[in-house]
Scaffold this motif. Structure first.
Motif, PDB file in Angstrom:
ATOM      1  N   PHE A   1       0.801  -1.224   0.000  1.00  0.00           N
ATOM      2  CA  PHE A   1       0.000   0.000   0.000  1.00  0.00           C
ATOM      3  C   PHE A   1       0.837   1.277   0.000  1.00  0.00           C
ATOM      4  N   GLY A   2       2.133   1.172  -0.209  1.00  0.00           N
ATOM      5  CA  GLY A   2       3.001   2.337  -0.132  1.00  0.00           C
ATOM      6  C   GLY A   2       2.571   3.477  -1.040  1.00  0.00           C
ATOM      7  N   SER A   3       2.734   4.708  -0.534  1.00  0.00           N
ATOM      8  CA  SER A   3       2.366   5.901  -1.300  1.00  0.00           C
ATOM      9  C   SER A   3       3.089   7.099  -0.700  1.00  0.00           C
ATOM     10  N   ASN A   4       3.958   7.722  -1.472  1.00  0.00           N
ATOM     11  CA  ASN A   4       4.685   8.880  -0.962  1.00  0.00           C
ATOM     12  C   ASN A   4       3.770  10.068  -0.701  1.00  0.00           C
ATOM     13  N   SER A   5       2.758  10.241  -1.538  1.00  0.00           N
ATOM     14  CA  SER A   5       1.840  11.365  -1.329  1.00  0.00           C
ATOM     15  C   SER A   5       1.031  11.171  -0.049  1.00  0.00           C
ATOM     16  N   LYS A   6       0.600   9.947   0.215  1.00  0.00           N
ATOM     17  CA  LYS A   6      -0.129   9.665   1.457  1.00  0.00           C
ATOM     18  C   LYS A   6       0.790   9.822   2.659  1.00  0.00           C
ATOM     19  N   ALA A   7       2.041   9.416   2.502  1.00  0.00           N
ATOM     20  CA  ALA A   7       3.007   9.575   3.587  1.00  0.00           C
ATOM     21  C   ALA A   7       3.164  11.048   3.951  1.00  0.00           C
ATOM     22  N   ARG A   8       3.321  11.895   2.953  1.00  0.00           N
ATOM     23  CA  ARG A   8       3.477  13.332   3.217  1.00  0.00           C
ATOM     24  C   ARG A   8       2.254  13.887   3.946  1.00  0.00           C
ATOM     25  N   GLU A   9       1.074  13.488   3.498  1.00  0.00           N
ATOM     26  CA  GLU A   9      -0.162  13.964   4.123  1.00  0.00           C
ATOM     27  C   GLU A   9      -0.206  13.596   5.611  1.00  0.00           C
ATOM     28  N   LEU A  10       0.117  12.347   5.923  1.00  0.00           N
ATOM     29  CA  LEU A  10       0.050  11.874   7.304  1.00  0.00           C
ATOM     30  C   LEU A  10       1.144  12.492   8.166  1.00  0.00           C
ATOM     31  N   LEU A  11       2.354  12.563   7.638  1.00  0.00           N
ATOM     32  CA  LEU A  11       3.463  13.124   8.407  1.00  0.00           C
ATOM     33  C   LEU A  11       3.263  14.616   8.660  1.00  0.00           C
ATOM     34  N   THR A  12       2.648  15.301   7.718  1.00  0.00           N
ATOM     35  CA  THR A  12       2.353  16.718   7.909  1.00  0.00           C
ATOM     36  C   THR A  12       1.301  16.911   8.994  1.00  0.00           C
ATOM     37  N   LYS A  13       0.305  16.031   9.025  1.00  0.00           N
ATOM     38  CA  LYS A  13      -0.697  16.091  10.096  1.00  0.00           C
ATOM     39  C   LYS A  13      -0.043  15.870  11.455  1.00  0.00           C
ATOM     40  N   ALA A  14       0.891  14.930  11.507  1.00  0.00           N
ATOM     41  CA  ALA A  14       1.586  14.665  12.768  1.00  0.00           C
ATOM     42  C   ALA A  14       2.325  15.904  13.250  1.00  0.00           C
TER      43      ALA A  14
END
Length: 215
Positions: A135-148
């Protein structure tokens, strides 16, 4: 697949859990301590067996306290770390279970452990392969890490994993800035081993960045 470097020491002192069931809090503290002891005290090639045992302990704790977002977060962290130690295709099932646990924590309380579920989940998304393997996704990673970071802008782990993600995107200046913020994060009571280990990892990433600039 990319080797998981996970993860995660998203560790806060016990007062952050005020109002929760005392037995669940005790389980969280025990999982935190044991995870740090394995992650930073056991040789990398010998971590798989103790992490497997710890993941079973986390499963049992969540079964008893299935409404505890903190325990669900720690189950996700432990499963992610176990997946990294196991490697190969066998790790894919583990990272799927980790994602599910972290998503359940977000439903219960997205702010638990200062948004640690967002950090842990974001780290999974940039470290695992994308479709059709996982399920890897760099765009989803950025979204979640930014929320954190919105929830915990000065945290050692929220900044560390955001920096690690930025390195994977070749944004070395942004990564350096996040790593320097992480180094300035205050120490966490009772989490001395995890803090020392994380700071060493931060320094290693800074050295990698300097190596990129000098090459």
């Amino acid at each position: 697949m990319k080797k998981l470097s996970v993860i995660f020491a998203l560790l806060l002192s016990l007062p952050a859990f005020a109002g929760d069931d005392s037995e669940a809090l005790k389980q969280v503290a025990e999982l935190q301590q044991q995870w740090a002891s394995i992650k930073y005290g056991v040789e990398t090639d010998k971590q798989e067996a103790p992490l497997k045992a710890l993941s079973e302990q986390a499963d049992a704790a969540v079964a008893r306290h299935h409404k505890s977002p903190e325990l669900l977060i720690w189950r996700g962290i432990i499963l992610s770390t176990y997946a990294g130690a196991k490697g190969g295709l066998g790790a894919l099932t583990l990272v799927g279970q980790a994602r599910e646990s972290l998503e359940q924590a977000l439903v219960l309380n997205p702010n638990a452990l200062s948004g640690s579920a967002y950090t842990s989940l974001g780290a999974l998304y940039y470290q695992v392969p994308g479709w059709p393997i996982s399920f890897g996704s760099n765009s989803k990673a950025r979204e979640l890490l930014t929320k954190a970071l919105t929830i915990n802008p000065d945290g050692i782990d929220s900044n560390y994993f955001y920096a690690d993600y930025l390195i994977s995107e070749n944004d070395y200046d942004g990564a350096r800035e996040a790593l320097n913020r992480a180094l300035k994060a205050p120490g966490r009571e009772g989490r001395e081993l995890a803090d020392r280990g994380r700071r060493e990892e931060i320094k290693q990433l800074l050295q990698r960045i300097e190596g990129k600039h000098s090459s």
